[in-house]
Design a protein around this motif. Structure first.
Motif, PDB file in Angstrom:
ATOM      1  N   ASP A 297     -98.154  98.313 -11.451  1.00 53.90           N
ATOM      2  CA  ASP A 297     -98.481  99.400 -10.518  1.00 53.90           C
ATOM      3  C   ASP A 297     -97.984  99.134  -9.108  1.00 53.90           C
ATOM      4  OD1 ASP A 297     -99.850 100.683 -12.597  1.00 53.90           O
ATOM      5  OD2 ASP A 297    -101.684  99.567 -12.175  1.00 53.90           O
ATOM      6  N   GLY A 298     -96.863  98.455  -8.980  1.00 55.21           N
ATOM      7  CA  GLY A 298     -96.314  98.196  -7.661  1.00 55.21           C
ATOM      8  C   GLY A 298     -95.391  99.307  -7.196  1.00 55.21           C
ATOM      9  N   TYR A 299     -94.985  99.223  -5.941  1.00 56.36           N
ATOM     10  CA  TYR A 299     -94.042 100.186  -5.388  1.00 56.36           C
ATOM     11  C   TYR A 299     -92.978  99.426  -4.605  1.00 56.36           C
ATOM     12  CZ  TYR A 299     -96.973  99.584  -1.207  1.00 56.36           C
ATOM     13  OH  TYR A 299     -97.684  99.067  -0.165  1.00 56.36           O
ATOM     14  N   PRO A 300     -91.750  99.949  -4.586  1.00 55.30           N
ATOM     15  CA  PRO A 300     -90.634  99.198  -3.990  1.00 55.30           C
ATOM     16  C   PRO A 300     -90.791  99.010  -2.484  1.00 55.30           C
ATOM     17  CG  PRO A 300     -89.845 100.956  -5.438  1.00 55.30           C
ATOM     18  CD  PRO A 300     -91.303 101.192  -5.221  1.00 55.30           C
ATOM     19  N   LEU A 301     -90.560  97.796  -2.034  1.00 54.56           N
ATOM     20  CA  LEU A 301     -90.516  97.472  -0.616  1.00 54.56           C
ATOM     21  C   LEU A 301     -89.164  96.842  -0.303  1.00 54.56           C
ATOM     22  CD1 LEU A 301     -94.055  95.860  -0.203  1.00 54.56           C
ATOM     23  CD2 LEU A 301     -93.344  98.141   0.519  1.00 54.56           C
ATOM     24  N   LEU A 302     -88.552  97.285   0.771  1.00 58.63           N
ATOM     25  CA  LEU A 302     -87.248  96.750   1.161  1.00 58.63           C
ATOM     26  C   LEU A 302     -87.426  95.330   1.693  1.00 58.63           C
ATOM     27  CD1 LEU A 302     -84.223  97.214   1.610  1.00 58.63           C
ATOM     28  CD2 LEU A 302     -84.786  98.121   3.883  1.00 58.63           C
ATOM     29  N   ARG A 303     -86.898  94.345   0.955  1.00 61.23           N
ATOM     30  CA  ARG A 303     -87.097  92.954   1.341  1.00 61.23           C
ATOM     31  C   ARG A 303     -85.805  92.231   1.690  1.00 61.23           C
ATOM     32  NH1 ARG A 303     -91.511  92.979   3.271  1.00 61.23           N
ATOM     33  NH2 ARG A 303     -91.212  90.747   3.498  1.00 61.23           N
ATOM     34  N   LYS A 304     -84.707  92.620   1.076  1.00 58.92           N
ATOM     35  CA  LYS A 304     -83.448  91.925   1.286  1.00 58.92           C
ATOM     36  C   LYS A 304     -82.308  92.938   1.356  1.00 58.92           C
ATOM     37  CE  LYS A 304     -84.859  87.529   0.781  1.00 58.92           C
ATOM     38  NZ  LYS A 304     -84.616  86.439   1.741  1.00 58.92           N
ATOM     39  N   VAL A 305     -81.155  92.458   1.790  1.00 55.68           N
ATOM     40  CA  VAL A 305     -79.941  93.275   1.807  1.00 55.68           C
ATOM     41  C   VAL A 305     -78.797  92.439   1.267  1.00 55.68           C
ATOM     42  CG1 VAL A 305     -78.323  94.590   3.211  1.00 55.68           C
ATOM     43  CG2 VAL A 305     -80.757  94.583   3.807  1.00 55.68           C
TER      44      VAL A 305
ATOM     45  N   GLY B  51     -64.576  91.705   0.816  1.00 56.68           N
ATOM     46  CA  GLY B  51     -63.568  90.877   0.173  1.00 56.68           C
ATOM     47  C   GLY B  51     -64.220  90.033  -0.898  1.00 56.68           C
ATOM     48  N   SER B  52     -63.987  88.724  -0.852  1.00 58.67           N
ATOM     49  CA  SER B  52     -64.602  87.824  -1.820  1.00 58.67           C
ATOM     50  C   SER B  52     -65.914  87.253  -1.309  1.00 58.67           C
ATOM     51  CB  SER B  52     -63.640  86.673  -2.141  1.00 58.67           C
ATOM     52  OG  SER B  52     -63.326  85.942  -0.954  1.00 58.67           O
ATOM     53  N   ASN B  53     -66.300  87.608  -0.085  1.00 56.99           N
ATOM     54  CA  ASN B  53     -67.546  87.093   0.489  1.00 56.99           C
ATOM     55  C   ASN B  53     -68.719  87.961   0.063  1.00 56.99           C
ATOM     56  OD1 ASN B  53     -66.010  85.183   1.821  1.00 56.99           O
ATOM     57  ND2 ASN B  53     -65.951  86.336   3.754  1.00 56.99           N
TER      58      ASN B  53
ATOM     59  N   ALA C  88     -72.951  87.141   7.670  1.00 50.53           N
ATOM     60  CA  ALA C  88     -72.555  86.154   6.661  1.00 50.53           C
ATOM     61  C   ALA C  88     -71.226  86.514   6.015  1.00 50.53           C
ATOM     62  CB  ALA C  88     -73.651  86.032   5.606  1.00 50.53           C
ATOM     63  N   VAL C  89     -71.045  87.787   5.667  1.00 50.19           N
ATOM     64  CA  VAL C  89     -69.794  88.163   4.993  1.00 50.19           C
ATOM     65  C   VAL C  89     -68.644  88.315   5.980  1.00 50.19           C
ATOM     66  CG1 VAL C  89     -70.947  89.239   3.041  1.00 50.19           C
ATOM     67  CG2 VAL C  89     -70.389  90.634   5.044  1.00 50.19           C
ATOM     68  N   PHE C  90     -68.978  88.603   7.255  1.00 42.75           N
ATOM     69  CA  PHE C  90     -67.932  88.663   8.278  1.00 42.75           C
ATOM     70  C   PHE C  90     -67.639  87.287   8.847  1.00 42.75           C
ATOM     71  CE2 PHE C  90     -69.325  93.247   9.498  1.00 42.75           C
ATOM     72  CZ  PHE C  90     -68.727  93.722   8.346  1.00 42.75           C
ATOM     73  N   ASP C  91     -68.549  86.327   8.587  1.00 41.04           N
ATOM     74  CA  ASP C  91     -68.424  84.962   9.112  1.00 41.04           C
ATOM     75  C   ASP C  91     -68.455  84.985  10.634  1.00 41.04           C
ATOM     76  OD1 ASP C  91     -66.070  82.199   8.913  1.00 41.04           O
ATOM     77  OD2 ASP C  91     -68.269  82.210   9.012  1.00 41.04           O
ATOM     78  N   THR C  92     -69.474  85.693  11.186  1.00 39.54           N
ATOM     79  CA  THR C  92     -69.618  85.806  12.642  1.00 39.54           C
ATOM     80  C   THR C  92     -71.023  85.412  13.020  1.00 39.54           C
ATOM     81  OG1 THR C  92     -70.296  88.118  12.450  1.00 39.54           O
ATOM     82  CG2 THR C  92     -67.950  87.698  12.725  1.00 39.54           C
ATOM     83  N   ASP C  93     -71.327  85.503  14.311  1.00 40.41           N
ATOM     84  CA  ASP C  93     -72.639  85.160  14.845  1.00 40.41           C
ATOM     85  C   ASP C  93     -73.690  86.080  14.225  1.00 40.41           C
ATOM     86  OD1 ASP C  93     -74.845  84.520  16.247  1.00 40.41           O
ATOM     87  OD2 ASP C  93     -74.036  85.007  18.234  1.00 40.41           O
TER      88      ASP C  93
END
Length: 953
Positions: free
Chosen positions: A831-839, A844-846, A859-864
């Protein structure tokens, strides 16, 4: 006397039931100020019924009467005639009734069939010109879409009339001796020969007309040359077309022989002519085209068919509105973006939609349902609002509708179902590109009574997708309200009641009106209840799609009506399409198949309209339905569409000019999904404009399957705000991707501008090189799941009685490549409901899985990973305690993940302790207890962090 009385009573009851159907229909159309639709349609049906029904009855009756009148006065004395004499004697008393009843019954059936073709007649009588001619015959397209179908219908009716007349004449002549099987004297009387020769001659004239019409039918018939190909081929133009012309004149010649036979009365010559017609149709209509195909076309098919393929490509692209699509080459290269590139694409990156409208319905229900008798639809809608402080923001929206099926069984009765629970209450909206830190949607319109920034003044929903079959509403001024308005804990009764004061529906206050509607709904409670008063009104046919379809029966409707707040009121917006299946040379698609995807399969929506197969489609009408009044208003959107012009000629004043569309409503107009789905289906093949390449089929695309679903269904298109290459600013768009055949990479990206303005409806296609290595949606999803770090984190999330739901995999053009973003939701298994936890993000290959979109992109752009400044911050609208300080040593860890891990470790320590105690190992038991205590402390700390407020992007 009893039997006649019963017959009269039954006739009265049947007549009254029929009357109630017509009368209540008229009342419904009167309630939406569209009685002209009802009267014009009904009048046309009646005219068609009597015109064709009486004509058929006349032909059949005249044939029967003439055959009987011209029967031989004295039958020859043969065994055959002696046997038939018994039948003649038996039928003698019934000949007059038979002469009346048989034609009338056939005429009745014909009239019913003909009345169903009222639309065909109206299109022919009021057809507007397209201004486009077909490449073979030079006729305006209107001939094929309006005139040709009606001529075919009339010809089919004429064939039915003459064939029935011929069969009846043969039967009557045989019964009365005009035709004889036993060879004694002439086999047919002179009268029979004349009569039958005339009927056969008429039949052959009709056959000649059919052959002539078949010539034009070649332009709209489907061929197996290439999948879905429609129009003439080389064989059609050079063999079948001449053959049909020849057969037309041969049929007329043989018809003339039968006319001559009316005077000569010698069957030899007409029989020879009929045999030659059949032989000619076989040889030049079948054998000759096969020879041409085998010996002229097949050895060099591409060369022969090239001009016809070119005609098919041009017609198909025009018919589906993709002729002006802007196709540009897209490098498909992947390189780390610079800060300048990221800043230049801020309009795309800041507006990535993280709420999946196909997933968060359960969340909306859990957080905003308020009471069990309210509900939200399974799939929510995407819109955008120009908010004073935040500017234009994307939103996921829904209506809190009444749901009779959710009322507890012990509370379901006639009064509750039809007089108390009459309407929904409230509009709910959340920002689409953000969520609160606990994963809940960030609502900016919510609760009962309404709280928010949209200024809703009329939140009641009497007309919606979940509305009851019918409701009785309204009461005299000053009467105590009966209808449940909304729950209110401060009220002594726990609720606030309401009385409907709108003009929707029809009056039901008089005894006659109650009898009429009790008959319509077959519900005696309408007669017996004391909840109906002189001011009562009855609301029915309340679904917005149903209401628009009844007002505009000639439209095919988009299956995703969506609500919007306009000037403080809630209105439904519905897109209407004009379609045809008779556009010359244009390839056909199945509307139900083209519009089917992973969302429609889950929600059960399907195409609604006059036809399924089609080869022409325009979004010609935008319709609105007021959620309180039920008022239906149609606005012409594509005023140049000839089919729309035709129906505006049929129903003057029903469709308003586009200039009358209020700007407040126009601000919520969007490009319809069903049209876009059809266009992308066509675009998979018809992005190829070179006939040779099209014939080879080497550059065709496919619509990829939705990789987030277990079932193999097409990935749905997504509404996104993004900036396409070559444009100056981001725009609200409807997007999709294409994959090459039999490869998991990306072939193209397509977006259509969905925001009203000069660029609305502009289709832009980014075509990647054929040797691209840019992964497609399926491959990206595989990359997500195969990455060891991501797989490990997802595995942790799935522990401890939780389930992971993957949201929509979004594709966005970025830095000459494609960026993929997928929200990850977590819900309790029970009886749960979806919560946005991650993205999840891929470039490319990242690939990366992070707590926030900014972290995933970094992380995928490899930037700050520092988040970009949010130009439109929104406060947490939910009241609650101030965020608690992070008690854990790892503030970057998702508290929900930490909680899951701690609980799993606590369970493991508890199990170790029990095992140690059973063994009598008290030292191990002490260690296990210490581990259990530490794990429970970590779980408590994680839970404290989890209850904190704040917002994540």
């Amino acid at each position: 006397m009893l039997l006649p009385t019963i017959i009269v009573l039954v006739a009265i009851v049947i007549g009254f039931v029929i009357f109630t159907g017509f009368y209540t229909d008229w009342l419904w159309y009167d309630s939406v100020e569209a009685t002209s639709v009802y009267t014009v349609t009904l009048t046309t049906r009646i005219i068609m019924f009597f015109a064709f029904g009486l004509t058929m009855a006349f032909f059949v009756g005249a044939t029967m009467w003439l055959a009987y009148r011209m029967r031989p006065k004295v039958a020859s004395l043969t065994p055959e005639q002696a046997s038939l004499e018994r039948y003649r004697m038996t039928l003698e008393p019934f000949k007059v009734p038979a002469l009346i009843i048989i034609p009338l019954l056939i005429g009745l059936l014909t009239g019913i069939t003909a009345s169903a073709e009222w639309g065909t007649f109206q299109r022919w009588a009021n057809g507007a010109e397209f201004g486009i001619t077909d490449p073979q015959f030079g006729l305006d397209v209107a001939f094929y879409t309006f005139t040709y179908p009606f001529l075919r219908f009339v010809l089919g009716f004429a064939f039915a009339a003459i064939i029935l007349s011929l069969l009846i004449a043969i039967a009557v002549y045989y019964l009365y001796g005009g035709l004889r099987l036993q060879p004694k004297g002439d086999r047919a009387s002179a009268a029979a020969q004349v009569h039958l020769s005339a009927l056969v001659a008429i039949f052959l004239v009709l056959k000649a007309a059919a052959y002539w019409l078949d010539r034009f039918g070649l332009a709209i018939k489907s061929e197996a040359l290439v999948q879905g190909f429609t129009g003439l081929t080389y064989v059609d133009a050079n063999a079948v077309l001449p053959a049909l012309t020849i057969l037309t004149f041969v049929a007329l010649l043989v018809a003339a022989l039968f006319v001559v036979n009316m005077f000569v009365r010698n069957w030899i010559l007409p029989a020879i002519g009929l045999g030659l017609l059949i032989l000619t149709s076989i040889i030049i209509g079948g054998v000759y085209p096969a020879i041409v195909q085998q010996f002229q076309v097949r050895p060099s098919e591409l060369v022969r068919e090239q001009p016809f393929i070119a005609s098919n490509i041009a017609a198909t692209r025009d018919a589906y509105g993709i002729a002006d699509a802007q196709v540009q080459d897209y490098p498909g290269s992947v390189s780390p973006p610079t800060e300048e590139v990221i800043e230049a694409n801020a309009g795309t990156l800041d507006n990535i939609r993280l709420l999946d409208p196909a997933l968060v319905s359960t969340t909306f229900n859990q957080l905003q349902q308020i009471r069990s008798y309210y509900s939200f639809t399974d799939k929510l809608d995407v819109d955008r609002y120009d908010l004073d402080d935040d500017g234009l923001r994307g939103a996921v929206v829904a209506l809190r509708e009444i749901d009779i099926n959710s009322i507890p069984v012990n509370q379901q009765n006639w009064a509750n179902n039809h007089a108390v629970y009459t309407h929904g209450f409230g509009f709910v909206a959340a920002y689409d590109n953000t969520a609160l830190s606990n994963g809940n949607p960030d609502f900016f319109e919510l609760d009962i009574p309404p709280e928010g920034i949209l200024g809703i003044t009329q939140p009641r929903i009497y007309f919606g997708e979940l509305s009851p079959e019918f409701s009785v509403v309204g009461a005299p001024e000053g009467a105590p309200p009966v209808e449940l308005d909304y729950p209110d804990d401060a009220s002594p009764t726990g609720q606030i009641n309401n009385t409907y004061t709108g003009s929707g529906g029809a009056p039901i206050g008089t005894l006659f009106q109650r009898i009429v509607f009790a008959t319509k709904f077959q519900d005696t409670n309408i007669l017996l209840t004391d909840l109906i008063n002189p001011e009562s009104r009855i609301l029915w046919d309340r679904d917005p799609l149903t209401r628009v379809q009844k007002v505009a029966p000639w439209l095919t409707l988009d299956q995703d009506p969506y609500p919007a707040v306009v000037d403080g009121r809630i209105v439904w917006l519905v897109d209407g399409f004009t379609t045809s299946n008779d556009y010359p040379f244009s390839s056909r698609v199945s509307l139900s198949e083209a519009t089917s995807d992973s969302i429609t399969v889950r929600t059960g929506s399907a195409a609604l309209g006059p036809r399924d197969d089609l080869n022409y489609m325009r979004n010609s009408v935008k319709a609105t339905v007021d959620a309180y009044e039920g008022t239906v208003t149609l606005y012409a959107w594509d005023e140049s569409d000839p089919i729309l012009q035709t129906w505006r000629n049929v129903y003057p004043g029903i469709v308003k000019d586009r200039a009358e569309l209020p700007t407040e409503i126009e601000a919520h107009v969007r490009y319809p999904q069903d049209l876009f789905k059809v266009q992308r289906t066509i675009m998979t093949r018809y992005h190829v404009t070179d006939p040779a390449t099209f014939y080879n089929g080497t550059d065709f695309w496919i619509v990829p399957f939705d990789p987030t679903q277990a079932i193999q269904q097409f990935q749905p298109p997504y509404y996104l705000t993004l900036q396409m290459p070559g444009t100056d600013s981001p725009a609200f768009s409807l997007t999709t991707t294409f994959a090459p055949q039999r490869r998991p990479t990306l072939a193209a990206f397509m977006a259509v501008d969905s925001a009203p303005g000069p660029d609305y409806g502009t289709i832009r296609v980014l075509q990647l090189p054929s040797n691209t290595t840019i992964p497609g949606p399926t491959q990206v999803q595989n990359n997500f799941e195969a990455d060891p770090e991501i797989a490990s984190q997802l595995s942790l999330l799935r522990r401890g009685g939780s389930e992971v739901d993957l949201g929509n995999l979004l594709s966005l053009p970025f830095n000459d490549g494609l960026l993929y973003v997928e929200p990850v939701y977590l819900r309790a298994a029970q009886d749960g409901y979806p919560l946005l936890r991650k993205v999840l993000a891929g470039y490319g290959s990242n690939v990366a899985l992070a707590d926030t979109l900014d972290e995933a992109l970094a992380a995928v752009f490899d930037t700050d990973p520092s988040p970009r400044p949010d130009p439109t911050p929104t406060p947490d609208p939910e009241p609650g305690p101030a965020p608690t300080p992070d008690p854990g040593p790892e503030p970057d860890v998702d508290p929900l993940v930490e909680l899951q891990i701690a609980l799993a470790q606590a369970q493991e320590a508890y199990d170790r302790g029990r095992s140690a105690l059973a063994r009598g190992d008290f030292a191990a038991y002490g260690e296990a207890q210490a581990d259990l205590e530490a794990a429970l402390r970590r779980a408590a700390a994680a839970e404290a962090r989890l209850t904190g407020g704040g917002q994540v992007a």
